[in-house]
Write a protein that holds these residues in place. Structure first.
Motif, PDB file in Angstrom:
ATOM      1  N   TRP A  87     -26.265 -27.627  24.128  1.00 23.68           N
ATOM      2  CA  TRP A  87     -25.028 -27.096  24.697  1.00 23.68           C
ATOM      3  C   TRP A  87     -24.937 -25.589  24.473  1.00 23.68           C
ATOM      4  O   TRP A  87     -24.578 -24.843  25.382  1.00 23.68           O
ATOM      5  N   VAL A  88     -25.261 -25.129  23.265  1.00 27.90           N
ATOM      6  CA  VAL A  88     -25.181 -23.705  22.938  1.00 27.90           C
ATOM      7  C   VAL A  88     -26.184 -22.914  23.763  1.00 27.90           C
ATOM      8  O   VAL A  88     -25.867 -21.849  24.287  1.00 27.90           O
ATOM      9  N   ARG A  89     -27.397 -23.426  23.906  1.00 28.91           N
ATOM     10  CA  ARG A  89     -28.441 -22.711  24.663  1.00 28.91           C
ATOM     11  C   ARG A  89     -28.075 -22.584  26.149  1.00 28.91           C
ATOM     12  O   ARG A  89     -28.502 -21.641  26.804  1.00 28.91           O
ATOM     13  N   ALA A  90     -27.282 -23.502  26.668  1.00 30.53           N
ATOM     14  CA  ALA A  90     -26.908 -23.476  28.084  1.00 30.53           C
ATOM     15  C   ALA A  90     -25.841 -22.427  28.377  1.00 30.53           C
ATOM     16  O   ALA A  90     -25.595 -22.112  29.538  1.00 30.53           O
ATOM     17  N   ARG A  91     -25.218 -21.882  27.338  1.00 30.69           N
ATOM     18  CA  ARG A  91     -24.167 -20.902  27.519  1.00 30.69           C
ATOM     19  C   ARG A  91     -24.619 -19.548  27.005  1.00 30.69           C
ATOM     20  O   ARG A  91     -25.370 -19.450  26.054  1.00 30.69           O
ATOM     21  N   GLY A  92     -24.082 -18.513  27.628  1.00 34.55           N
ATOM     22  CA  GLY A  92     -24.442 -17.162  27.224  1.00 34.55           C
ATOM     23  C   GLY A  92     -23.873 -16.779  25.880  1.00 34.55           C
ATOM     24  O   GLY A  92     -24.557 -16.267  25.017  1.00 34.55           O
ATOM     25  N   GLY A  93     -22.613 -17.037  25.689  1.00 34.22           N
ATOM     26  CA  GLY A  93     -21.967 -16.692  24.432  1.00 34.22           C
ATOM     27  C   GLY A  93     -20.964 -17.770  24.058  1.00 34.22           C
ATOM     28  O   GLY A  93     -20.227 -18.263  24.910  1.00 34.22           O
ATOM     29  N   VAL A  94     -20.960 -18.134  22.828  1.00 39.36           N
ATOM     30  CA  VAL A  94     -20.028 -19.153  22.360  1.00 39.36           C
ATOM     31  C   VAL A  94     -19.366 -18.668  21.077  1.00 39.36           C
ATOM     32  O   VAL A  94     -19.927 -17.855  20.345  1.00 39.36           O
ATOM     33  N   THR A  95     -18.186 -19.186  20.826  1.00 36.70           N
ATOM     34  CA  THR A  95     -17.501 -18.839  19.595  1.00 36.70           C
ATOM     35  C   THR A  95     -17.709 -19.950  18.577  1.00 36.70           C
ATOM     36  O   THR A  95     -18.142 -21.047  18.923  1.00 36.70           O
ATOM     37  N   GLU A  96     -17.361 -19.651  17.351  1.00 31.73           N
ATOM     38  CA  GLU A  96     -17.477 -20.646  16.295  1.00 31.73           C
ATOM     39  C   GLU A  96     -16.552 -21.830  16.575  1.00 31.73           C
ATOM     40  O   GLU A  96     -16.910 -22.981  16.320  1.00 31.73           O
ATOM     41  N   ASP A  97     -15.379 -21.540  17.133  1.00 36.14           N
ATOM     42  CA  ASP A  97     -14.450 -22.626  17.476  1.00 36.14           C
ATOM     43  C   ASP A  97     -15.026 -23.540  18.557  1.00 36.14           C
ATOM     44  O   ASP A  97     -14.830 -24.751  18.516  1.00 36.14           O
ATOM     45  N   ASP A  98     -15.731 -22.948  19.526  1.00 35.20           N
ATOM     46  CA  ASP A  98     -16.388 -23.752  20.565  1.00 35.20           C
ATOM     47  C   ASP A  98     -17.401 -24.701  19.946  1.00 35.20           C
ATOM     48  O   ASP A  98     -17.438 -25.884  20.269  1.00 35.20           O
ATOM     49  N   VAL A  99     -18.212 -24.169  19.058  1.00 33.52           N
ATOM     50  CA  VAL A  99     -19.255 -24.975  18.414  1.00 33.52           C
ATOM     51  C   VAL A  99     -18.621 -26.084  17.580  1.00 33.52           C
ATOM     52  O   VAL A  99     -19.046 -27.241  17.645  1.00 33.52           O
ATOM     53  N   ASN A 100     -17.588 -25.744  16.821  1.00 33.23           N
ATOM     54  CA  ASN A 100     -16.919 -26.760  16.000  1.00 33.23           C
ATOM     55  C   ASN A 100     -16.309 -27.868  16.845  1.00 33.23           C
ATOM     56  O   ASN A 100     -16.374 -29.038  16.478  1.00 33.23           O
ATOM     57  N   SER A 101     -15.733 -27.511  17.991  1.00 33.39           N
ATOM     58  CA  SER A 101     -15.139 -28.551  18.845  1.00 33.39           C
ATOM     59  C   SER A 101     -16.206 -29.453  19.458  1.00 33.39           C
ATOM     60  O   SER A 101     -16.009 -30.664  19.581  1.00 33.39           O
ATOM     61  N   ILE A 102     -17.359 -28.885  19.799  1.00 28.10           N
ATOM     62  CA  ILE A 102     -18.442 -29.699  20.347  1.00 28.10           C
ATOM     63  C   ILE A 102     -19.016 -30.612  19.264  1.00 28.10           C
ATOM     64  O   ILE A 102     -19.280 -31.788  19.500  1.00 28.10           O
ATOM     65  N   ILE A 103     -19.180 -30.074  18.063  1.00 29.26           N
ATOM     66  CA  ILE A 103     -19.670 -30.904  16.957  1.00 29.26           C
ATOM     67  C   ILE A 103     -18.682 -32.039  16.700  1.00 29.26           C
ATOM     68  O   ILE A 103     -19.079 -33.192  16.526  1.00 29.26           O
ATOM     69  N   ALA A 104     -17.387 -31.715  16.695  1.00 29.95           N
ATOM     70  CA  ALA A 104     -16.362 -32.742  16.459  1.00 29.95           C
ATOM     71  C   ALA A 104     -16.426 -33.833  17.520  1.00 29.95           C
ATOM     72  O   ALA A 104     -16.348 -35.028  17.207  1.00 29.95           O
ATOM     73  N   ARG A 105     -16.579 -33.410  18.768  1.00 25.56           N
ATOM     74  CA  ARG A 105     -16.643 -34.391  19.860  1.00 25.56           C
ATOM     75  C   ARG A 105     -17.856 -35.313  19.726  1.00 25.56           C
ATOM     76  O   ARG A 105     -17.750 -36.531  19.908  1.00 25.56           O
ATOM     77  N   GLU A 106     -19.001 -34.733  19.364  1.00 23.27           N
ATOM     78  CA  GLU A 106     -20.219 -35.528  19.246  1.00 23.27           C
ATOM     79  C   GLU A 106     -20.217 -36.409  17.992  1.00 23.27           C
ATOM     80  O   GLU A 106     -20.634 -37.555  18.036  1.00 23.27           O
ATOM     81  N   ILE A 107     -19.739 -35.876  16.875  1.00 24.63           N
ATOM     82  CA  ILE A 107     -19.783 -36.632  15.623  1.00 24.63           C
ATOM     83  C   ILE A 107     -18.722 -37.728  15.599  1.00 24.63           C
ATOM     84  O   ILE A 107     -18.861 -38.714  14.869  1.00 24.63           O
ATOM     85  N   LYS A 108     -17.688 -37.580  16.413  1.00 23.57           N
ATOM     86  CA  LYS A 108     -16.621 -38.587  16.451  1.00 23.57           C
ATOM     87  C   LYS A 108     -17.165 -39.956  16.865  1.00 23.57           C
ATOM     88  O   LYS A 108     -16.635 -40.991  16.469  1.00 23.57           O
ATOM     89  N   LYS A 109     -18.247 -39.969  17.605  1.00 24.83           N
ATOM     90  CA  LYS A 109     -18.874 -41.228  18.030  1.00 24.83           C
ATOM     91  C   LYS A 109     -19.419 -42.008  16.841  1.00 24.83           C
ATOM     92  O   LYS A 109     -19.550 -43.224  16.902  1.00 24.83           O
ATOM     93  N   TYR A 110     -19.742 -41.284  15.754  1.00 26.17           N
ATOM     94  CA  TYR A 110     -20.384 -41.903  14.607  1.00 26.17           C
ATOM     95  C   TYR A 110     -19.494 -41.964  13.362  1.00 26.17           C
ATOM     96  O   TYR A 110     -19.583 -42.912  12.596  1.00 26.17           O
ATOM     97  N   ASN A 111     -18.684 -40.915  13.153  1.00 24.82           N
ATOM     98  CA  ASN A 111     -17.885 -40.863  11.931  1.00 24.82           C
ATOM     99  C   ASN A 111     -16.619 -40.040  12.180  1.00 24.82           C
ATOM    100  O   ASN A 111     -16.690 -38.821  12.352  1.00 24.82           O
ATOM    101  N   ARG A 112     -15.481 -40.700  12.165  1.00 20.76           N
ATOM    102  CA  ARG A 112     -14.212 -40.030  12.447  1.00 20.76           C
ATOM    103  C   ARG A 112     -13.764 -39.093  11.319  1.00 20.76           C
ATOM    104  O   ARG A 112     -13.067 -38.119  11.571  1.00 20.76           O
ATOM    105  N   ASP A 113     -14.156 -39.379  10.091  1.00 22.97           N
ATOM    106  CA  ASP A 113     -13.754 -38.525   8.969  1.00 22.97           C
ATOM    107  C   ASP A 113     -14.389 -37.138   9.073  1.00 22.97           C
ATOM    108  O   ASP A 113     -13.721 -36.118   8.872  1.00 22.97           O
ATOM    109  N   ILE A 114     -15.669 -37.099   9.378  1.00 25.03           N
ATOM    110  CA  ILE A 114     -16.342 -35.805   9.527  1.00 25.03           C
ATOM    111  C   ILE A 114     -15.815 -35.090  10.767  1.00 25.03           C
ATOM    112  O   ILE A 114     -15.633 -33.875  10.758  1.00 25.03           O
TER     113      ILE A 114
END
Length: 99
Positions: A61-88
């Motif tokens: 996801w990061v490589r497909a975009r020119g510039g990303v913020t830390e908040d963008d990355v955290n939200s994507i990680i949250a979305r992906e990790i939610k499938k496996y562990n809601r606490d993280i």
């Protein structure tokens, strides 16, 4: 003169964003996920099973975009990790916020 300085700063900004995206790796995500697992007292062995998958998706996801913020990355990680562990996922959703 002001226009040249402004153009140079925008160019430097774009280059630094590109550099940050190039420096972002799957291993950084996996390492941070394992750190959060330790903080929540979750077995690292369990987290390692899905951390690699999450890291790959986020890196792609990061490589497909020119510039990303830390908040963008955290939200994507949250979305992906939610499938496996809601606490993280909760940790990533609320990073930078006072809870």
């Amino acid at each position: 003169m002001f226009k040249k300085a402004k153009a140079k700063s925008k160019l430097a900004e774009a280059q630094s964003a590109k550099t940050r995206a190039e420096l972002f790796t799957k291993e950084l995500v996996v390492k941070d996920l394992l750190k959060q697992a330790r903080a929540l007292n979750i077995s690292e062995a369990v987290v390692e099973e899905y951390a690699g998958k999450v890291g790959e998706k986020v890196e792609k996801w990061v490589r497909a975009r020119g510039g990303v913020t830390e908040d963008d990355v955290n939200s994507i990680i949250a979305r992906e990790i939610k499938k496996y562990n809601r606490d993280i996922a909760f940790i990533y959703e609320n990073r930078g916020k006072i809870i």
